[in-house]
Scaffold this active site. Structure first.
Site, PDB file in Angstrom:
ATOM      1  N   ASP A 178       0.822  -1.200   0.000  1.00  0.00           N
ATOM      2  CA  ASP A 178       0.000   0.000   0.000  1.00  0.00           C
ATOM      3  C   ASP A 178       0.866   1.264   0.000  1.00  0.00           C
ATOM      4  OD1 ASP A 178      -2.767   1.087   0.330  1.00  0.00           O
ATOM      5  OD2 ASP A 178      -1.921   1.884   2.185  1.00  0.00           O
ATOM      6  N   GLU A 213       1.829  -0.225  -4.839  1.00  0.00           N
ATOM      7  CA  GLU A 213       0.831   0.757  -5.266  1.00  0.00           C
ATOM      8  C   GLU A 213       1.586   2.053  -5.549  1.00  0.00           C
ATOM      9  OE1 GLU A 213      -3.334   2.771  -3.730  1.00  0.00           O
ATOM     10  OE2 GLU A 213      -1.807   2.237  -2.263  1.00  0.00           O
TER      11      GLU A 213
END
Length: 555
Positions: free
Chosen positions: A201, A255
């Site tokens: 993330d 990401e």
């Protein structure tokens, strides 16, 4: 399994948002046992890697992306025994599991932060980023992605802590070697349990700008391009690789919010030993200006694909995706979700996504052609991002309510988070309880049970694409070339490996088109077609394309 080191290039990944996938204990929230129950559905689809969105203990200020304990399971999702059972069943089917690694920030309820805020000299103080205010205001002008300032004043010590997201998600201080050491221990804990890697993330945000200087006005609208370019991000990822990842056969995907395709090469060049792949958002954000929906054209979409493909460089590798838990439904975004064209456009988009030089990531429900939810009121939304923006923009009087609602109806993350549509029974067969988020009312017509045994369904077309890709190396590794970039109705490109040449042609309109192939290109045979009545002769240079038709040809 494909050979070690390349399996993640040949894989097809399926993203599960556990809260919305399948509920087995009737509390209205999906759980790990629900995933285990549906593994055969995924195996039949043909995917061989599952990516699980966060399943860790969390107060759920941001649906699990605020982690309270990295070694515990979120109680709504089940127990560690349930996870171990899921892991064993995944392996039994010769599949793999990757999990979310959320380590740019923690929950403010994580034990590290509980200690950190106690006093300025607490041993955990330096696990987070604390600063004095500036002239009675915040330390600088950093904005939070969820609205308002990225700084919150903590009354206990009179200092501010940094949070790029919610105030319940304080950012970790990666410059502290103890933070990195603890993160690496967490990674080993899950890898030793049998997971095959991580989706990381907002991983480029882990290195902060030295001295945290004020953002110039030009960067305030898109601070991610500053946040993602801290000086030590590559050093930290190389350290992570040498200390942890290199000791396991892993798949890593970052990401890459705030990373341009040009910058992506550094993250994914295997000679640098950082990550395998990145999620590049240039495509899914093609028609986005923050919360606003803008227009897009087919030539823009094609140019973005070329830019992304070039961005992997000679040695790197890409991901291919059209939606995820943070973006609207693919068919509502890039296709036509009207009853007449939904299936045809869903198949066209599937063809495009599955035939890039990249590892495809299917988001749950896209294999059924699930659509955006018919939101009407602000109360319909559950997302913390929308609630923050409503307060900041509408309640403050900056933006009219109708304008805001018209845009977020198309852009909201909640579109992708409505429960999975399994059957035409109550609540789409997702739960016998009260679902945590409303089920899209079109589940009566759009559901897995209706599609699994229908040869012409979106689901079975995905199966055909996955099968074709698995046995056609040129569609995985072959060179990508857009052969008609200016055409505003047809997307035509080739995939070439040695003497194996394939042509993909997609009609992005609801009209029948006569299409002439560029000079020198002749069709040998039709390999796969999204309709059922398409015929083409050997040597053909002219095609009659039906509305939203997608075809793969051998040249």
């Amino acid at each position: 399994m494909p050979g070690e080191g390349t399996w993640w290039k040949e894989a097809v990944v399926y993203q599960i948002y556990p809260r919305s996938f399948k509920d087995t204990n009737d509390d209205g929230i999906g759980d790990l046992n629900g995933i285990t129950e549906k593994l055969d559905y995924l195996k039949t689809l043909g995917v061989n890697v599952i990516w699980l969105s966060p399943h860790f203990d969390s107060p759920n200020a941001d649906n699990g992306y605020d982690i309270r304990d990295y070694r515990k399971i979120m109680k709504e999702f089940g127990t560690m025994a349930d996870f171990d059972h899921l892991m064993a069943e995944v392996k039994k089917r010769n599949m793999r599991l990757i999990i979310d690694l959320v380590v740019n920030h923690t929950s403010d309820e994580h034990q590290w932060f509980v200690e950190s805020r106690k006093s300025k000299n607490n041993p955990y103080r330096d696990f987070y980023i604390w600063r004095d205010g500036h002239n009675g205001k915040t330390p600088n002008n950093y904005p939070s992605f969820f609205g308002g300032s990225a700084w919150t004043l903590d009354s206990k010590t009179g200092q501010y802590y940094l949070h790029y997201f919610s105030s319940k998600q304080p950012d970790l201080n990666w410059d502290n070697s103890n933070v990195r050491k603890d993160v690496y221990d967490i990674m080993r804990f899950w890898l030793d349990k049998g997971v095959s890697g991580f989706r990381m993330d907002v991983i480029p945000f882990i290195s902060k700008q030295p001295e945290l200087p004020k953002l110039p006005p030009a960067t305030l609208a898109h601070p991610e391009y500053v946040f993602a370019n801290g000086p030590y991000v590559h050093q930290y990822l190389q350290e992570m690789n040498s200390k942890v990842l290199s000791h396991y056969d892993t798949m890593t995907v970052g990401e890459a919010f705030g990373v341009t395709p040009e910058q992506a090469k550094k993250f994914t060049d295997p000679r640098r030993h950082e990550l395998n792949m990145l999620f590049n958002f240039d495509l899914v954000r093609l028609d986005r200006d923050d919360w606003r929906k803008t227009d897009w054209t087919l030539p823009q979409l094609k140019a973005t694909y070329t830019k992304i493909d070039n961005g992997s460089g000679e040695y790197g590798w890409n991901t291919s995706f059209l939606s995820n838990h943070d973006n609207p439904r693919a068919v509502s975004h890039f296709g036509d979700d009207s009853p007449r064209w939904r299936e045809a456009s869903a198949k066209a988009l599937a063809t495009m996504m599955m035939t890039q030089r990249a590892t495809p990531f299917i988001y749950q429900g896209d294999e059924l052609g699930m659509t955006n939810y018919p939101f009407k009121h602000i109360e319909d939304y559950e997302d913390v991002e929308i609630r923050g923006q409503w307060q900041e923009l509408v309640v403050s009087g900056k933006v009219p309510a109708q304008e805001f609602l018209k845009n977020i109806k198309q852009t909201s993350r909640d579109n992708a988070r409505t429960p999975m549509q399994w059957t035409s029974k109550a609540n789409a067969g997702f739960t016998a309880g009260n679902p945590w988020l409303s089920v899209n009312p079109n589940y009566v017509h759009i559901n897995a049970a209706a599609q699994e045994h229908n040869r012409d369904s979106v689901y079975n077309y995905y199966r055909s694409l996955i099968t074709l890709r698995s046995k056609t190396p040129a569609l995985i590794y072959g060179k990508y070339k857009d052969i008609d970039p200016a055409n505003n109705k047809v997307f035509a490109y080739t995939r070439t490996q040695d003497d194996q040449r394939y042509l993909i042609v997609i009609n992005f309109s609801e009209k029948q088109l006569n299409y002439s192939l560029p000079k020198g290109i002749k069709i040998n045979s039709l390999v796969l077609d999204s309709g059922s009545d398409h015929r083409v002769k050997e040597g053909a240079t002219q095609l009659v394309l039906q509305p939203w038709q997608a075809s793969i040809y051998k040249l």
